[in-house]
Design a protein around this motif. Structure first.
Motif, PDB file in Angstrom:
ATOM      1  N   ALA A 134       4.188 -35.368 -10.031  1.00 65.66           N
ATOM      2  CA  ALA A 134       3.193 -36.328  -9.565  1.00 65.66           C
ATOM      3  C   ALA A 134       2.325 -36.816 -10.716  1.00 65.66           C
ATOM      4  O   ALA A 134       1.957 -37.993 -10.788  1.00 65.66           O
ATOM      5  CB  ALA A 134       2.321 -35.703  -8.476  1.00 65.66           C
ATOM      6  N   THR A 138       1.791 -40.702 -12.066  1.00 68.91           N
ATOM      7  CA  THR A 138       0.453 -41.264 -12.248  1.00 68.91           C
ATOM      8  C   THR A 138       0.269 -41.751 -13.687  1.00 68.91           C
ATOM      9  O   THR A 138      -0.273 -42.838 -13.932  1.00 68.91           O
ATOM     10  CB  THR A 138      -0.619 -40.215 -11.920  1.00 68.91           C
ATOM     11  OG1 THR A 138      -0.477 -39.805 -10.563  1.00 68.91           O
ATOM     12  CG2 THR A 138      -2.016 -40.778 -12.131  1.00 68.91           C
ATOM     13  N   THR A 160      -3.470 -46.655  -7.595  1.00 66.09           N
ATOM     14  CA  THR A 160      -2.204 -46.091  -8.059  1.00 66.09           C
ATOM     15  C   THR A 160      -1.634 -45.103  -7.050  1.00 66.09           C
ATOM     16  O   THR A 160      -0.436 -44.867  -7.019  1.00 66.09           O
ATOM     17  CB  THR A 160      -2.386 -45.355  -9.399  1.00 66.09           C
ATOM     18  OG1 THR A 160      -3.417 -44.373  -9.268  1.00 66.09           O
ATOM     19  CG2 THR A 160      -2.766 -46.320 -10.502  1.00 66.09           C
ATOM     20  N   HIS A 161      -2.499 -44.517  -6.228  1.00 68.88           N
ATOM     21  CA  HIS A 161      -2.065 -43.538  -5.232  1.00 68.88           C
ATOM     22  C   HIS A 161      -2.357 -44.020  -3.811  1.00 68.88           C
ATOM     23  O   HIS A 161      -3.410 -44.608  -3.563  1.00 68.88           O
ATOM     24  CB  HIS A 161      -2.792 -42.195  -5.433  1.00 68.88           C
ATOM     25  CG  HIS A 161      -2.351 -41.431  -6.631  1.00 68.88           C
ATOM     26  ND1 HIS A 161      -3.036 -41.450  -7.811  1.00 68.88           N
ATOM     27  CD2 HIS A 161      -1.266 -40.640  -6.825  1.00 68.88           C
ATOM     28  CE1 HIS A 161      -2.417 -40.688  -8.700  1.00 68.88           C
ATOM     29  NE2 HIS A 161      -1.348 -40.190  -8.138  1.00 68.88           N
TER      30      HIS A 161
END
Length: 332
Positions: A134, A138, A160-161
């Motif tokens: 993850a 990112t 971004t998430h």
């Protein structure tokens, strides 16, 4: 583009197979396997019908299991079980090194890398390594592509998430699914609730390595450290003046716009920031909540107490008066 119509009802029964529910139309030209529990959409094979059914939901988006606390839905029962722990704060798995507890085994495995220093995931673009996959994703979005695939439907802000976008949306709609059991105050995230709980317990886990001051959360400790290092990562787009926090920049911008939307209920004096109203109110109430730990002298502002403490300690801080104004509400 071809569409796929999944009929989940045909999955019931002992002899039902996944191949019966996937239509002949497929987005992939994959070759079906001899395994009776294989998906005709992606050709992934499974050892049993239960896993195959769960997999089909990744294509249909169906989520059969819902949380009774916040109504969030999930594809699998075990996903729901893990989610419930965010409400109960249950942490059945602990680190063998430091004893820190976690809700899942995978969380423990990730945490262990903080002790071992292991970073098994690499960025294909710069070979930088990370502890989790993850973190790699990112890193690529923020550093290399600048991609922000998740946007707010209300204001258009991009993230971004997906999780960050969901939390942001809660700010618009006022959703706060995490209540405090002590004072009934509610929060948008479980992390905010945990941080708030320390105001009741008095627990301060984060300690400044320079002066030893303790804080209830890491964010406040990080902000405090900048008073020692002089770091000011945020700047004004108009005058280039730099600040310790983004909140301080936004407050400073009002000095350019002249906006003063916060006013005193006693005398009507207007201010650019709500925290300034709280500080100003002490001129009416004569309240002095900050006192010197050495001589007991009391002050209306924490910044005044901090400056006074230097007469005892001789500690040097790298900030000016404008920074003190912005920092005070952050460090209480």
């Amino acid at each position: 583009m071809k569409t796929v119509n999944h009929k989940m009802s045909t999955l019931t029964g002992k002899n039902s197979q996944v191949s019966e529910v996937c239509t002949e139309e497929s987005s992939n030209d994959c070759t079906p396997t001899k395994n009776p529990y294989s998906c005709k959409i992606c050709c992934k094979a499974f050892s049993n019908n239960v896993n195959a059914k769960a997999h089909i939901r990744t294509h249909t988006g169906e989520k059969l299991y819902s949380c009774e606390v916040c109504d969030k839905t999930f594809r699998k029962q075990n996903y729901l079980t893990i989610h419930i722990r965010t409400h109960t704060d249950e942490k059945p798995y602990s680190c063998d090194v430091c004893g820190k507890a976690f809700p899942t085994k995978s969380n423990v495995a990730k945490h262990m890398r903080t002790h071992t220093g292991e970073k098994p995931f690499y960025c294909d673009m710069c070979d930088k390594s990370f502890a989790t996959n993850a973190e790699v994703k990112t890193h690529i979005r923020r550093t290399h592509t600048g991609e922000k695939p998740y946007s707010c439907e209300v204001c258009g802000k991009a993230f971004t998430h997906q999780y960050s976008a969901l939390i942001h949306i809660r700010r618009h709609i006022g959703e706060k699914p995490y209540p405090c059991k002590v004072c009934d105050k509610k929060f948008a995230t479980n992390a905010e609730l945990k941080s708030h709980m320390r105001t009741h317990t008095g627990e301060k886990l984060f300690i400044c390595k320079v002066c030893g001051k303790k804080f209830a959360n890491q964010f406040k400790e990080t902000i405090h450290m900048r008073t020692h290092t002089g770091e000011k990562p945020y700047s004004c787009n108009i005058c280039d003046k730099r600040f310790v926090t983004n909140v301080a920049v936004k407050s400073h911008m009002r000095t350019h716009t002249g906006e003063k939307k916060f006013s005193c209920k006693v005398c009507g004096k207007a201010f650019t920031h709500n925290q300034y109203v709280s500080i100003h109110m002490r001129t009416h109430t004569k309240e002095k909540p900050f006192s010197c730990e050495v001589c007991g002298k009391a002050f209306t502002q924490q910044s005044n107490a901090a400056r006074h403490m230097r007469t005892h300690t001789g500690m040097i801080y790298f900030f000016d008066k404008s920074d003190i104004k912005h920092l005070e509400p952050m460090l209480r």
